[in-house]
Design an enzyme around this catalytic site. Structure first.
Site, mmCIF file in Angstrom:
data_model
loop_
_atom_site.group_PDB
_atom_site.id
_atom_site.type_symbol
_atom_site.label_atom_id
_atom_site.label_comp_id
_atom_site.label_asym_id
_atom_site.label_seq_id
_atom_site.Cartn_x
_atom_site.Cartn_y
_atom_site.Cartn_z
ATOM 1 N N PRO A 19 36.186 28.825 49.625
ATOM 2 C CA PRO A 19 34.794 29.144 49.250
ATOM 3 C C PRO A 19 34.788 29.866 47.913
ATOM 4 O O PRO A 19 35.529 30.829 47.726
ATOM 5 C CB PRO A 19 34.339 30.084 50.381
ATOM 6 C CG PRO A 19 35.581 30.604 51.013
ATOM 7 C CD PRO A 19 36.647 29.582 50.795
ATOM 8 N N MET A 20 33.996 29.369 46.963
ATOM 9 C CA MET A 20 33.894 30.031 45.650
ATOM 10 C C MET A 20 32.444 30.053 45.222
ATOM 11 O O MET A 20 31.802 28.997 45.139
ATOM 12 C CB MET A 20 34.717 29.266 44.599
ATOM 13 C CG MET A 20 36.206 29.458 44.733
ATOM 14 S SD MET A 20 37.080 28.496 43.483
ATOM 15 C CE MET A 20 37.090 26.867 44.250
ATOM 16 N N CYS A 117 35.302 39.093 50.430
ATOM 17 C CA CYS A 117 34.798 39.166 49.061
ATOM 18 C C CYS A 117 34.606 40.617 48.638
ATOM 19 O O CYS A 117 33.855 41.354 49.262
ATOM 20 C CB CYS A 117 33.468 38.424 48.922
ATOM 21 S SG CYS A 117 32.836 38.520 47.242
#
Length: 498
Positions: A19-20, A117
């Site tokens: 996931p980015m 994150c």
């Protein structure tokens, strides 16, 4: 890890697109799948924003869109990735997490919670890496999701300051019933430039029986496809997840070796255009791929373009393998003093034409003239395919006549006008009258005279211009989304000739 239920996504022995934020939108996910990724994660989407979205089936693009109250598409997905895409959310609230998971669950393959994150927009709401210091909340969120959705649930963590803490956390996570754990082998305060701690990932993989997905190897370990296996081994993990290596060149997933980044960019753009990706997002992703070449002539072209099509149209003449087709296009544009000159875009003949209603007598339209001509030539009736773009809801239509496609490069405010504009392009290229006021012999009344003129002029003109169009090498055509074929029963269509 127990029996896999039929049709459930497996996380063991896979390679995944990590996931980015901003990178993991639909074009990048599809590209990663094309190049060989097994599983693709979307960018982290915040539960509060997602909970306000409405699920909409987009017949134009053939996608499912989750649309915010301000009409922004927060998440767009399609059939091709349905069994491969993992929806990653940012959340700090079990109930809200469940609301969002249930909203998307029938359109995705699995649900993932971001616990890694370290960026402020994620941690300030208690989400992302902030969860790492609240294992009770982690447990509550994961248990609620596992109980409440039918798809597999996973999570992505960073490592904690000590190995003991890290192992005790992952054991707790495993007990919630998740299908896999992704481990980014860096501490919360570490940045991508710090080396990844493979020893921690290894210890985690030994401590739990569910698949562990190793992440964080792009800097020093993964430069090419062969390195993926090496990283898997070094981390002692079942699977690997790539972020930056894939962002720079998603063909890293391909066993065939890395492709030149220009080729990859061009493939990316095809998806960006096909799925109407936000042009700012497209530019961001392309600039990531360019890396240090972002100030090159190509980089400057990408940065200054305003739309996906414009990026493709302006930038890709700088690429060796599309040089010839583009030379033809450039010549056409340079003779821009003659805007009436058709330009080939892929396999579509284009001209910048608007349909100005006042230029035609009442009841008479270019579509009627084109239909009448097609019937006379014993051709299939013109087929209109119309697309609508999100940003201003404008329409563009492509008409197919005698197996050739014609389109105006200008967008119209209604589907009808877009179809008329496409018809005008076709009529002008083939040299057929279009019914404008003041055009000689235009009215349907002087049919006989017109037909005599048509037979002569159109054959000669048509074959000449068709020839020009065919001579130009054909560029790869964009699969444009199809709205609907206009008008078997268009009220503007004249009745069949008796």
């Amino acid at each position: 890890a127990g029996m896999m239920m039929a049709g459930r996504l497996s996380f063991s022995n896979i390679t995944a697109l990590a996931p980015m934020v901003r990178v993991g939108t639909l074009p990048m996910r599809l590209l990663a799948l094309d190049y060989g990724a097994d599983v693709v994660y979307c960018e982290e989407l915040i539960d509060i924003k997602m909970a306000l979205c409405q699920r909409q089936v987009n017949d134009v693009l053939q996608t499912v869109d989750f649309v915010a109250p301000d009409d922004r598409v927060m998440f767009r997905t399609c059939e091709r990735e349905k069994d491969r895409v993992v929806f990653q959310m940012g959340t700090a609230d079990p109930e809200r997490a469940l609301t969002v998971a249930q909203l998307v669950e029938k359109d995705v393959a699995a649900i993932d919670v971001n616990m890694g994150c370290p960026k402020e927009y994620s941690t300030k709401g208690g989400m992302g890496a902030a969860l790492l210091s609240d294992p009770d909340k982690i447990e509550a969120i994961l248990r609620t999701l596992v109980a409440g959705v039918s798809k597999p649930v996973t999570c992505k963590i960073r490592i904690l300051p000590s190995l003991e803490e890290t192992l005790s956390l992952v054991r707790r996570i495993e007990k919630t019933g998740v299908a896999a754990i992704a481990v980014h082998g860096r501490f919360k305060e570490e940045r991508p430039r710090h080396p990844v701690h493979c020893d921690y990932i290894q210890a985690v993989a030994q401590a739990v029986s569910i698949p562990v997905i190793a992440n964080g190897g792009s800097l020093d370990l993964v430069k090419s496809n062969g390195d993926i296996q090496e990283f898997r081994k070094a981390a002692g993990a079942s699977s690997v997840m790539l972020a930056r290596a894939a962002m720079w060149n998603p063909s890293v997933f391909s066993g065939q070796g890395l492709l030149p980044v220009e080729r990859v960019m061009e493939e990316y753009l095809k998806y960006a255009i096909r799925y109407d990706n936000n042009p700012f997002n497209t530019k961001y992703c392309l600039c990531q791929m360019l890396r240090d070449k972002v100030e090159s002539p190509l980089g400057k072209q990408v940065q200054s373009a305003q739309t996906n099509a414009e990026i493709r149209y302006r930038s890709f003449d700088l690429f060796p393998d599309t040089q010839e087709q583009l030379q033809a296009r450039r010549d056409a544009v340079q003779s821009g003093s003659r805007p009436d000159r058709p330009v080939l875009d892929g396999d579509v003949v284009t001209m910048p034409v608007r349909f100005e209603r006042r230029e035609y007598p009442p009841q008479i339209t270019p579509k009627m003239f084109l239909l009448e001509w097609s019937r006379k030539e014993k051709l299939e009736q013109p087929l209109y395919e119309t697309v609508q773009r999100c940003q201003d809801r404008a329409f563009q239509s492509t008409v197919t006549v005698a197996e050739r496609k014609y389109r105006s490069t200008l967008w119209e405010k209604s589907k009808k006008f877009a179809e008329q504009a496409a018809a005008i392009v076709c009529l002008r290229v083939l040299g057929i009258p279009e019914g404008r006021i003041g055009e000689e012999d235009s009215g349907l009344v002087c049919k006989r005279k017109r037909e005599a003129k048509l037979n002569g002029a159109a054959d000669e003109e048509g074959s000449k211009k068709r020839h020009v169009a065919e001579d130009q090498q054909e560029a790869g055509s964009e699969a444009s989304a199809v709205l609907v074929n206009g008008d078997a029963h268009d009220p503007q269509t004249p009745p069949n000739h008796q």
